[in-house]
Design a protein around this motif. Structure first.
Motif, PDB file in Angstrom:
ATOM      1  N   SER A  24      -5.614  -9.676  12.442  1.00 50.70           N
ATOM      2  CA  SER A  24      -4.369 -10.458  12.426  1.00 50.70           C
ATOM      3  C   SER A  24      -4.219 -11.325  13.670  1.00 50.70           C
ATOM      4  O   SER A  24      -3.261 -12.095  13.775  1.00 50.70           O
ATOM      5  CB  SER A  24      -3.151  -9.538  12.293  1.00 50.70           C
ATOM      6  OG  SER A  24      -2.900  -8.835  13.496  1.00 50.70           O
TER       7      SER A  24
ATOM      8  N   ARG B  96      -2.511  -4.710  -1.319  1.00 50.18           N
ATOM      9  CA  ARG B  96      -3.909  -5.159  -1.204  1.00 50.18           C
ATOM     10  C   ARG B  96      -4.498  -5.452  -2.585  1.00 50.18           C
ATOM     11  O   ARG B  96      -5.275  -6.401  -2.755  1.00 50.18           O
ATOM     12  CB  ARG B  96      -4.753  -4.095  -0.488  1.00 50.18           C
ATOM     13  CG  ARG B  96      -4.354  -3.798   0.952  1.00 50.18           C
ATOM     14  CD  ARG B  96      -4.668  -4.928   1.906  1.00 50.18           C
ATOM     15  NE  ARG B  96      -6.083  -5.163   2.097  1.00 50.18           N
ATOM     16  CZ  ARG B  96      -6.820  -4.541   3.028  1.00 50.18           C
ATOM     17  NH1 ARG B  96      -6.269  -3.632   3.816  1.00 50.18           N
ATOM     18  NH2 ARG B  96      -8.093  -4.830   3.169  1.00 50.18           N
TER      19      ARG B  96
ATOM     20  N   GLN C 276      -2.723  -9.414   5.787  1.00 56.63           N
ATOM     21  CA  GLN C 276      -3.764  -9.015   6.733  1.00 56.63           C
ATOM     22  C   GLN C 276      -3.953  -9.961   7.906  1.00 56.63           C
ATOM     23  O   GLN C 276      -4.427  -9.540   8.963  1.00 56.63           O
ATOM     24  CB  GLN C 276      -5.090  -8.862   5.982  1.00 56.63           C
ATOM     25  CG  GLN C 276      -5.062  -7.800   4.902  1.00 56.63           C
ATOM     26  CD  GLN C 276      -4.678  -6.444   5.448  1.00 56.63           C
ATOM     27  OE1 GLN C 276      -5.363  -5.905   6.319  1.00 56.63           O
ATOM     28  NE2 GLN C 276      -3.577  -5.894   4.966  1.00 56.63           N
TER      29      GLN C 276
ATOM     30  N   TYR D 243      -4.844 -12.891   1.184  1.00 54.67           N
ATOM     31  CA  TYR D 243      -4.497 -11.597   1.779  1.00 54.67           C
ATOM     32  C   TYR D 243      -3.455 -11.840   2.878  1.00 54.67           C
ATOM     33  O   TYR D 243      -3.715 -11.680   4.072  1.00 54.67           O
ATOM     34  CB  TYR D 243      -5.750 -10.924   2.333  1.00 54.67           C
ATOM     35  CG  TYR D 243      -6.730 -10.542   1.251  1.00 54.67           C
ATOM     36  CD1 TYR D 243      -6.659  -9.298   0.624  1.00 54.67           C
ATOM     37  CD2 TYR D 243      -7.714 -11.435   0.833  1.00 54.67           C
ATOM     38  CE1 TYR D 243      -7.539  -8.960  -0.390  1.00 54.67           C
ATOM     39  CE2 TYR D 243      -8.600 -11.102  -0.181  1.00 54.67           C
ATOM     40  CZ  TYR D 243      -8.503  -9.860  -0.780  1.00 54.67           C
ATOM     41  OH  TYR D 243      -9.370  -9.519  -1.786  1.00 54.67           O
TER      42      TYR D 243
ATOM     43  N   GLY E  83      -5.982   0.577   6.636  1.00 55.10           N
ATOM     44  CA  GLY E  83      -5.774  -0.614   7.446  1.00 55.10           C
ATOM     45  C   GLY E  83      -4.413  -0.597   8.128  1.00 55.10           C
ATOM     46  O   GLY E  83      -3.448   0.007   7.637  1.00 55.10           O
TER      47      GLY E  83
END
Length: 239
Positions: free
Chosen positions: A197, A53, A183, A180, A45
Motif C-alpha cells: 500500500s 478480495r 490493497q 484491488y 493480508g
C-alpha cells in the motif's frame, strides 16, 4: 469444463495481476483461453477481507477477459506442499487441461510465492501420472501434464530466461491491478499501511516493467523463468 490454453496459478489474489497480467492480456488478444486459479483468499493480508478480495479478483478477471477463475481456499501462509494440497491442485489441472502453466516466482519476499511455485511444479508433474486417481463432478479424470511451466517474476529481482512484450497492454494491466482497491495506496483509507500500500509500490511495478521492456527494446515487459530449456525450430522465431 472449459479447456484452457494457459492456466495461471497464484498463491494470492493479485499475484497474477502484478506478475503476469500483461502476458495474460496478450495471449487473450491472440485468441487463447486463459484462466487463473488462486490458491488462497489472501486472508492474512494486512488490508481488506477475504470476501472483498474475491470481489476484487472477479472485477480484475473481467478486465483480463478470463475464460475461468476460481479460488481453492487454501489457508493463507499456512498451506503446505503436501499430498492433500497436491491432490486438490491436480484435480484443477486435469479439469482445465492447460498446455502452459504460469506459476509464482520460484523465490520471493513472501514465502507463499516460492511455496506456491514448488506446489505448482509438483502438481503439474503428478497430474500426468495415471495411477493418481482424481474425479470432477463424480466422473473420473484423465491424466494430464502441461507441456510447459513458466514462473513469473514478482517482488525480488530474478534474471529472466525470457521476456514478453506487454507494451500494448500496459494500461489494462494497471487497471487489473487497481481493481484491488483495498490493497494499494488510497489516501482516504483508514486501514493500516502495508508493504504494497506504500505510494511507491506501483511506481516500482512500472519501473520493473520498463526495465524488462528496455532489455528487449520495447517499452514494457514481463519476465519469466523456465524449468527446462525452450527449443526452437527457426532462429527467426526469436525476437
Amino acid at each position: 469444463m472449459t479447456k484452457l490454453d494457459v492456466l495461471v496459478i497464484a498463491a494470492h489474489p493479485d499475484d497474477a495481476e502484478l506478475g503476469c497480467s500483461g502476458t495474460i492480456l496478450s495471449q487473450v488478444a491472440k485468441g487463447y483461453k486463459v484462466g487463473i486459479v488462486d490458491l488462497t483468499q489472501g486472508e492474512m493480508g494486512t488490508r481488506g477481507t477475504p470476501e472483498l478480495r474475491l470481489q476484487e479478483a472477479e472485477a480484475a478477471g473481467k478486465i483480463l477477459k478470463l475464460s475461468a477463475r476460481e479460488n481453492l481456499g487454501f489457508k493463507d501462509i499456512y498451506f503446505t506442499n503436501d499430498e492433500a494440497h497436491q491432490h486438490r491442485l491436480i484435480e484443477v489441472i486435469r479439469k482445465y487441461q492447460p498446455e502452459i502453466v504460469l506459476a509464482n516466482a520460484i523465490s520471493d519476499r513472501h514465502p507463499d510465492h516460492g511455496k506456491g511455485a514448488d506446489l505448482a511444479t509438483k502438481a503439474c508433474f503428478m497430474s500426468g501420472l495415471r495411477k493418481i486417481e482424481t474425479s470432477f463432478e463424480g466422473k473420473s479424470q484423465d491424466a494430464w501434464r502441461p507441456k510447459f511451466v513458466y514462473h513469473y517474476i514478482q517482488n525480488n529481482y530474478i534474471k529472466p530466461d525470457f521476456i514478453v512484450d506487454i507494451t500494448p497492454y500496459w494500461e489494462d494491466k494497471v487497471a487489473s491491478i487497481k481493481a484491488y482497491k483495498s490493497q494499494f495506496f488510497d489516501p482516504n483509507s483508514q486501514e493500516p499501511a502495508s508493504f504494497i500500500s506504500d505510494p511507491e509500490f506501483l511506481p516500482f511495478i512500472e519501473s520493473r516493467a520498463r526495465e524488462f521492456g528496455h532489455r528487449i527494446l520495447k517499452t514494457y515487459g514481463e519476465g519469466f523463468t523456465v524449468e527446462r530449456f525452450i527449443g526452437v525450430e527457426d532462429l527467426f522465431d526469436l525476437k
